[in-house]
Design an enzyme around this catalytic site. Structure first.
Site, PDB file in Angstrom:
ATOM      1  N   GLU A  43      33.701  50.590  43.352  1.00 37.80           N
ATOM      2  CA  GLU A  43      35.064  50.844  43.811  1.00 37.80           C
ATOM      3  C   GLU A  43      35.173  52.192  44.529  1.00 37.80           C
ATOM      4  O   GLU A  43      35.829  52.297  45.561  1.00 37.80           O
ATOM      5  CB  GLU A  43      36.053  50.816  42.633  1.00 37.80           C
ATOM      6  CG  GLU A  43      36.133  49.479  41.941  1.00 37.80           C
ATOM      7  CD  GLU A  43      35.141  49.310  40.797  1.00 37.80           C
ATOM      8  OE1 GLU A  43      35.399  48.439  39.949  1.00 37.80           O
ATOM      9  OE2 GLU A  43      34.123  50.030  40.751  1.00 37.80           O
ATOM     10  N   CYS A  69      36.756  54.779  38.001  1.00 36.49           N
ATOM     11  CA  CYS A  69      37.214  53.999  39.151  1.00 36.49           C
ATOM     12  C   CYS A  69      38.712  53.730  39.065  1.00 36.49           C
ATOM     13  O   CYS A  69      39.393  53.735  40.089  1.00 36.49           O
ATOM     14  CB  CYS A  69      36.426  52.697  39.245  1.00 36.49           C
ATOM     15  SG  CYS A  69      34.678  52.990  39.645  1.00 36.49           S
TER      16      CYS A  69
END
Length: 159
Positions: free
Chosen positions: A58, A89
């Site tokens: 991500e 993330c």
């Protein structure tokens, strides 16, 4: 809520997860950032490839998308990720401000293959002195002055 479009984009994130895993770049995680119908960011776990503990799928997709958009915000974007985001993330996603996130596998699925982030969630609640990695307050007048100067700064761009 999810249809063919979402399935198509999720499959791309999953394909990135597989490619990165098979290349030995890192764990089996992939992610894309989509704006409208265009993929503007791609990422897969590259922790081993880059020797960078922050090189999660991500984060890499967010970095790629922000570079392409020349912006630190992803307000009109969606993130597709092959697994529910870890705490790091999750923080990066909130800072980037996409309009939604789609994920395939759950954090429990990740824990079942030895990617268990539950200890981090627990550590957040532990007093600094009792953390596995102690956090030690070390006040600095100079550091506080920088904050005061920021507060007084006339031209600044908030985020």
């Amino acid at each position: 809520m999810t249809g063919e479009r979402e399935r198509r984009f999720m499959q791309i994130a999953v394909d990135l997860a597989r490619r990165g895993m098979e290349n030995g770049d890192g764990g089996p995680f992939g992610s894309i950032v989509v704006k409208g119908e265009e993929i503007i960011g791609r990422g897969w776990n590259q922790v081993l490839l880059l020797n960078d503990p922050t090189a999660h799928a991500e984060v890499m997709a967010i970095r790629d998308a922000c570079k392409k958009l020349q912006s630190f915000q992803l307000q009109d974007c969606e993130i597709y990720t092959s697994c529910e985001p870890c705490p790091m993330c999750l923080g990066a996603i909130y800072w980037a401000r996409p309009k939604r996130v789609y994920f395939a596998n759950t954090k429990e699925d990740a824990a079942a293959i030895d990617f268990d982030d539950s200890f981090i969630y627990h550590e957040i609640e532990v007093p600094h002195s009792a953390k596995k990695i102690p956090f030690i307050a070390f006040p600095s007048a100079a550091a506080l002055q920088v904050f005061k100067d920021w507060k007084e700064k006339g031209e600044k761009r908030l985020y």
